[in-house]
Design a protein around this motif. Structure first.
Motif, mmCIF file in Angstrom:
data_model
loop_
_atom_site.group_PDB
_atom_site.id
_atom_site.type_symbol
_atom_site.label_atom_id
_atom_site.label_comp_id
_atom_site.label_asym_id
_atom_site.label_seq_id
_atom_site.Cartn_x
_atom_site.Cartn_y
_atom_site.Cartn_z
ATOM 1 N N HIS A 197 -54.138 -38.863 14.466
ATOM 2 C CA HIS A 197 -55.254 -39.406 15.223
ATOM 3 C C HIS A 197 -55.782 -38.219 16.026
ATOM 4 C CE1 HIS A 197 -54.274 -43.128 13.546
ATOM 5 N NE2 HIS A 197 -53.077 -43.161 14.090
ATOM 6 N N HIS A 233 -48.846 -39.857 12.978
ATOM 7 C CA HIS A 233 -47.723 -40.074 12.082
ATOM 8 C C HIS A 233 -47.521 -38.815 11.242
ATOM 9 C CE1 HIS A 233 -48.838 -44.082 13.445
ATOM 10 N NE2 HIS A 233 -50.040 -43.865 12.953
ATOM 11 N N GLU A 269 -55.552 -44.736 7.762
ATOM 12 C CA GLU A 269 -54.935 -46.059 7.890
ATOM 13 C C GLU A 269 -55.832 -47.080 8.573
ATOM 14 O OE1 GLU A 269 -51.423 -45.943 10.384
ATOM 15 O OE2 GLU A 269 -52.550 -45.151 12.074
HETATM 16 C C1 MLT Z 1 -51.788 -45.530 16.538
HETATM 17 O O1 MLT Z 1 -51.129 -44.968 15.676
HETATM 18 O O2 MLT Z 1 -51.427 -45.595 17.726
HETATM 19 C C2 MLT Z 1 -53.098 -46.177 16.174
HETATM 20 O O3 MLT Z 1 -53.266 -46.176 14.788
HETATM 21 C C3 MLT Z 1 -54.196 -45.377 16.824
HETATM 22 C C4 MLT Z 1 -55.277 -46.203 17.385
HETATM 23 O O4 MLT Z 1 -55.138 -47.399 17.598
HETATM 24 O O5 MLT Z 1 -56.316 -45.604 17.663
#
Ligand code: MLT
Ligand code: ZN
Length: 472
Positions: free
Chosen positions: A386, A379, A425
């Motif tokens: 991530h 994001h 998050e």
């Molecule tokens: C995402 O943004 O796709 C998730 O927060 C990442 C995840 O589930 O590892």
């Protein structure tokens, strides 16, 4: 009487399961954490939740609350002692009130997030919290972890979307804080203490949420960037051009797209040649109409192309195309899961530090763990990446995972050094619990321990989560 039989007496035998019956609930989604319990219970309303808490208190039994069990940090998995009671709020799934004049919705904690969104939509309103797990995660879990997702840059995290809470306290009282007020300066903000506390301070049973107007039109595009710096510069450009209409800006590295292509060959990519290092999904929400949205979208993207902020833009021409773009983004986590275990990091830094963070951390990783592969996505508008790392070609997953502690520390130290957070998050749970001592000051940790002591003096709410052991 045993706790198990007292629970059966309180709720009825059909709403109390033993460890064997509840087995599927006792492991987290990735199978990293597995626990045991005295019982898993399904109260029907807040009064029953409070009665369960009081009963557990009499037996000195810890309580672990679980929503959709989609969390990534093991916060909703009990420990292996078998002493805890697992509290499931799936029966607390009612919409209590929709107030369209006040633009609020009061719902119970066991509601699936997607059902909350649908309840808002049925009242011609938007509840904007949105994340990949929305079909199975629950509002209680979203609030417990202060969930983020894909619309934070416009609407904020779960915390910013919540006006009031109903909470069962550690001693089994009910705090009715379901106020639909946008202004309320009457002392300490208890609501903000409970949100994000991962069930360690109280049990959230209902919430009053903010609603927003439904957009009249939306435009989605997939963008290609020559560098991460250009993507960051484009973000500023889009903020200026779209103002509050900018509702999503989701970044994916070219390696993420290659992985998606490898894992899901049936899902076509907008730029099959994959010639650029970075891509992003952009969404504009417009409150006027389709034509206005489209004209604004094309103007802002056209300016960016002219000024070399962008290399290319693929604009969705239909709802189906837009959904396909979102599907690509949302299956990124699954693509990684299918490709085998990797090290996930959910970091955030100020947006202005993103480029420095990625460049320096990539370089440090190659220096210390040559050949490892980065799958960086997330994001960007929230400074939340991530920053996931997979094994080097020719090395086994097991060899790679053996370096978990050292490699993750390198990533987290780097995020910290860039003014960032080690959990943007996904929360802390049990997985990151012991890392807090490294990144939070002694003062902050002491204040957190004092809050825990004040609200849960017997330490029965979700023990072993969030807070590192207090040093003697
Ligand atoms: C995402 O943004 O796709 C998730 O927060 C990442 C995840 O589930 O590892
Ligand atoms: Zn995310």
């Amino acid at each position: 009487m045993t706790l198990f039989s007292e629970l059966q007496q309180l709720l009825g035998a059909d709403r109390v399961q033993d460890s064997a019956q509840a087995e599927a609930l006792l492991r987290d989604r990735h199978g990293r954490f597995v626990g045991r319990v005295v019982a898993a219970v399904h109260p029907r309303d807040t009064a029953e939740v409070a009665a369960v808490v009081r009963l557990c208190g009499r037996h000195t039994a810890p309580i672990v609350v679980q929503g959709g069990n989609t969390g990534l940090m093991g916060a909703a998995t009990p420990d292996a002692s078998g002493r805890a009671v697992l509290l499931l709020l799936d029966r607390l799934n009612r919409v209590r009130q929709v107030d369209t004049d006040n633009d609020t919705l009061t719902v119970e904690a066991g509601c699936i997030l997607q059902h909350v969104q649908e309840a808002a939509r049925a009242a011609s309103r938007l509840f904007p919290l949105s994340l990949g797990a929305e079909g199975s995660c629950t509002l209680g879990g979203n609030l417990g972890t202060n969930a983020g997702g894909v619309a934070v840059l416009r609407y904020g995290n779960a915390r910013e979307l919540t006006l009031g809470l109903e909470v069962v306290t550690a001693d089994g009282q009910i705090w009715d804080g379901l106020r639909g007020l946008r202004k309320d300066n009457t002392g300490y903000d208890l609501r903000d203490l409970f949100i994000g506390s991962e069930g360690t301070l109280g049990i959230i049973t209902a919430a009053t949420l903010k609603l927003f107007p439904l957009p009249a039109a939306q435009c989605t595009a997939f963008l290609a960037f020559a560098s991460l710096a250009r993507a960051v510069a484009f973000l500023s450009h889009a903020r200026r051009g779209f103002s509050a209409g900018l509702t999503a800006f989701e970044l994916l590295s070219v390696d993420c797209l290659r992985l998606l292509r490898e894992q899901f060959p049936a899902s076509p990519l907008p730029f099959p040649e994959l010639e650029q290092p970075w891509y992003a999904l952009l969404e504009l929400s417009d409150h006027q109409d389709e034509a206005h949205a489209r004209a604004l979208f094309e103007r802002v993207l056209g300016d960016a192309l002219e000024n070399d902020l962008l290399v290319d833009a693929w604009i969705a021409e239909s709802l189906a195309q837009s959904e396909a773009l979102w599907c690509l983004r949302e299956t990124m986590s699954d693509a990684q899961k299918c490709a085998g275990q990797n090290m996930k990091h959910d970091i955030s830094v100020p947006v202005s530090q993103i480029v420095a963070f990625v460049e320096s951390t990539d370089a440090l990783l190659q220096q210390h763990f040559p050949g490892v592969r980065n799958y960086t996505f997330g994001h960007l508008g929230d400074g939340n990446l991530h920053y996931n790392v997979a094994h080097a070609p020719g090395r086994s997953v097991a060899e790679h995972m053996a370096n978990y502690a050292a490699l993750s520390q390198l990533v987290h130290d780097s995020a910290h050094a860039h003014g960032g957070s080690i959990s943007a998050e996904h929360g802390i749970g049990q997985r990151k619990r012991d890392l807090l001592a490294r990144y939070k000051s002694p003062v902050e940790l002491e204040l957190m321990h004092r809050i825990k002591q004040a609200l849960d003096p017997r330490g029965l709410l979700n023990p072993g989560k969030v807070l590192p052991e207090a040093s003697a």
